[in-house]
Write a protein that holds these residues in place. Sequence first.
Motif, PDB file in Angstrom:
ATOM      1  N   LYS A 294       0.851  -1.196   0.000  1.00 58.58           N
ATOM      2  CA  LYS A 294       0.000   0.000   0.000  1.00 58.58           C
ATOM      3  C   LYS A 294       0.884   1.242   0.000  1.00 58.58           C
ATOM      4  CE  LYS A 294      -3.641   2.346   2.611  1.00 58.58           C
ATOM      5  NZ  LYS A 294      -4.475   2.319   3.846  1.00 58.58           N
ATOM      6  N   PRO A 295       0.722   2.150  -0.949  1.00 56.71           N
ATOM      7  CA  PRO A 295       1.569   3.355  -0.989  1.00 56.71           C
ATOM      8  C   PRO A 295       1.348   4.244   0.240  1.00 56.71           C
ATOM      9  CG  PRO A 295       0.441   3.008  -3.080  1.00 56.71           C
ATOM     10  CD  PRO A 295      -0.182   2.078  -2.101  1.00 56.71           C
ATOM     11  N   LEU A 296       2.337   5.069   0.533  1.00 50.90           N
ATOM     12  CA  LEU A 296       2.244   6.047   1.615  1.00 50.90           C
ATOM     13  C   LEU A 296       2.613   7.407   1.051  1.00 50.90           C
ATOM     14  CD1 LEU A 296       1.938   6.723   4.683  1.00 50.90           C
ATOM     15  CD2 LEU A 296       4.420   6.373   4.853  1.00 50.90           C
ATOM     16  N   LYS A 297       1.724   8.389   1.251  1.00 47.73           N
ATOM     17  CA  LYS A 297       1.991   9.734   0.758  1.00 47.73           C
ATOM     18  C   LYS A 297       2.340  10.651   1.915  1.00 47.73           C
ATOM     19  CE  LYS A 297       0.427  13.234  -2.504  1.00 47.73           C
ATOM     20  NZ  LYS A 297      -0.591  13.639  -3.488  1.00 47.73           N
TER      21      LYS A 297
ATOM     22  N   THR B  95       4.078  15.933  -0.840  1.00 58.52           N
ATOM     23  CA  THR B  95       4.008  15.682  -2.286  1.00 58.52           C
ATOM     24  C   THR B  95       4.685  14.386  -2.701  1.00 58.52           C
ATOM     25  OG1 THR B  95       6.049  16.938  -2.653  1.00 58.52           O
ATOM     26  CG2 THR B  95       3.969  18.166  -2.747  1.00 58.52           C
TER      27      THR B  95
ATOM     28  N   SER C 244       5.087  10.420  -2.858  1.00 56.81           N
ATOM     29  CA  SER C 244       4.366   9.153  -2.759  1.00 56.81           C
ATOM     30  C   SER C 244       5.377   8.012  -2.748  1.00 56.81           C
ATOM     31  CB  SER C 244       3.402   8.982  -3.934  1.00 56.81           C
ATOM     32  OG  SER C 244       2.696   7.758  -3.818  1.00 56.81           O
TER      33      SER C 244
ATOM     34  N   ARG D 299       6.018   4.096  -2.884  1.00 59.30           N
ATOM     35  CA  ARG D 299       5.224   3.076  -3.566  1.00 59.30           C
ATOM     36  C   ARG D 299       4.851   1.879  -2.705  1.00 59.30           C
ATOM     37  NH1 ARG D 299       9.771   0.913  -7.905  1.00 59.30           N
ATOM     38  NH2 ARG D 299      11.426   0.462  -6.398  1.00 59.30           N
TER      39      ARG D 299
ATOM     40  N   ARG E 190       5.567  -0.011   1.602  1.00 61.50           N
ATOM     41  CA  ARG E 190       5.868   0.290   3.003  1.00 61.50           C
ATOM     42  C   ARG E 190       7.202  -0.282   3.478  1.00 61.50           C
ATOM     43  NH1 ARG E 190       1.438   2.540   5.682  1.00 61.50           N
ATOM     44  NH2 ARG E 190      -0.019   3.279   4.082  1.00 61.50           N
TER      45      ARG E 190
ATOM     46  N   ASP F  82      14.323  13.582  -2.173  1.00 65.12           N
ATOM     47  CA  ASP F  82      12.900  13.787  -1.921  1.00 65.12           C
ATOM     48  C   ASP F  82      12.577  14.289  -0.522  1.00 65.12           C
ATOM     49  OD1 ASP F  82      12.052  12.761  -4.499  1.00 65.12           O
ATOM     50  OD2 ASP F  82      12.652  10.787  -3.744  1.00 65.12           O
TER      51      ASP F  82
END
Length: 679
Positions: free
Chosen positions: A8-11, A14, A16, A18, A20, A164
């Motif tokens: 499940k992605p985590l944002k 800005t 994201s 891909r 966990r 990032d």
Amino acid sequence: MTTAALFKPLKIKTISIRNRIMSTAHTSGAGEDGKPKERYQRYHEEKARGGIGLTIIGGSTAVAPDTPGADMLHLDASTDDIIPYYQELADRVHNHGAAVFAQIAHMGRRANWDNDRWLVPISPSRVREPAHRSFPRDMEDWDFRRIATAFAKAAKRVRDGGIDGLELSATHGHLIDQFWSPRINKRQDKYGGSLENRLRFTLEIIDAIRTEVGDDYVLGLRMSADELFDGGLSHDDCLEIAQKLTCDGRLDYLSVLAGQAENLPSHAVIFPGMSMPAAPYLGIASRIKSAIDVPLFHAQRISDTTTAARAIAEGHVDMVAMTRPHLADPHIVKKLSEGRSDDIRPCIGANYCIDRLYSGGQAYCLHNPVTGREMLLAHEPAKASDSLKVVIIGAGVAGLEAARVAALRGHKVILFEKDQKTGGQLHVASKLAWRESLLTISRWLEAQVRKLDVDLRLGQAATVERILEQAPDVIILATGGTPRKLSFPGAELSINSWDILSGAVKPADHVLVYDENGSESALSAAEYIAERGAKVEFVTADDRPGILLERTTRPVFMRNLHDHGTVFITDQKLIEVYPEGNRLVAALANEYNGAEEEHVVDQVVVEHGTDPDTSLYEALKPLSRNLGEVDLEKFAQAGIQAIVHQPENKFRLFRIGDAVASRNVHAAMLDAHRLCQKL
């Protein structure tokens, strides 16, 4: 449990991420001149290629001249010189779809004064640091302005480098968390006393960073959730700090671990190895998560994807760090997503990676020789243009790795092993209960070679005739070694550590263990003997037991042996053993002044490494094309071995691992991989 939760992605703002699964900031030793040049970049790129969601680079990256940089194998972000390398690394990681953050730090008193710049370490107060034995100076007013500015400028370099996000290091006893601790912070000004005062400098640093990078940039902080020693910050203390730091939106995430790198024994706590259960501090992290409103990252011996998935699915953490496991296998996520979880090379918690750093070397996995050598070796070797018949003798780790790599190359491989099981010396090394996971190495390798259809012939001793019957193109001897004997009067009255650990000889009531190796072997034998109720005297000519071991492994042995009342005798060489009645007298001589003393015991156990088994080699050498010769320059660079002395002969002959000389698992597997990668 399904591993779906991991994908499940985590944002965060800005950015994201891909999945966990992440790798925490750590010193890899792959930097050059304090910069993340190609070797460093390739190391992190491989994890991105392997599917990881987030990799954090630059553990303890220096922000100022009075904190260790390249001299302690860290990156150095105190000048703009690092920006182009950040940009190159970011591009490499982004090309494979992963996110990358960078950590910056000031280590304060956790440093040597005789570093490359010879600057005195600083701290909130003049409190000596045990691990590096430094006496810091207390910070003055100008230091606060200087360091906050240094953090801010380094943060801007991270952002300008296309990274990032940014992480502040406030753990392992670095400068920021030195301010938090009343044990270290004795100040009477606005930076000491109450918790609000002790957090003041942290908030000043964060505010200075925000001024440089803006509110839209991801900024997190790594801290301890419980320092786990008397006088350290308790879990309640850390919980309150976490709440105060995250209550106003200045930070976007927290990354927590447990423990503190206060002294030598504490390193075995903060870097839990094979003596600890899986995810030993997950509960501590979970309690922090329940008290804050930003994402929580956590690392510490989460070595398998099932445990990782549980940590996410049950809501204990938002990102699970598998840092050491990604040294063992940087393709964890890719293999998991492809339904190949059995192909994931397991992390066994040996801590060889961390201990190498503390000895000044690059971090390498004990049983994956490729990680950190991506410029030289390949995790997935390419197919050979021509298929060869390769006969390998010995199914210890060297022989198994040689068979695996040769089979991946497309060669037909026959592997002889005289015993009914694979693993070789691992069966001796793993005798202590807390070291049993060493056998996971050979179990994984055996499963891989069977999957690759290697002709594994257990219980078959390889004679010259049996080998030549196979008409091999290449013969690889991975026959290991046998215990090396010391030469001194009465040596025949002693036994070796293998005799004890294999169960061939039972421990007596009063045992003297003499170590002339300095690694795990003698300590393992001593602990094995002590566990069975014997009185143990551990003697070494070195100035400390286990001199080759570093601070995450040696403390475990020392703690266990002290628990059993072991007597340690250093600086003494064993010079003679002779009988006296039904007992033995061990004569020792001091290494420095030659003074002699005698110890009356029931048994003498000696550890002196191994000697190679050369019998097959000597018999096959004159029959080989290369007469056993190795092009060492090509071997060091994993190149093609092309030496030919007798072109009329069919096979080339090579030795690897302890069949060459007494070394360790990593050396044996490196021999195997770099020989067979271009075979």
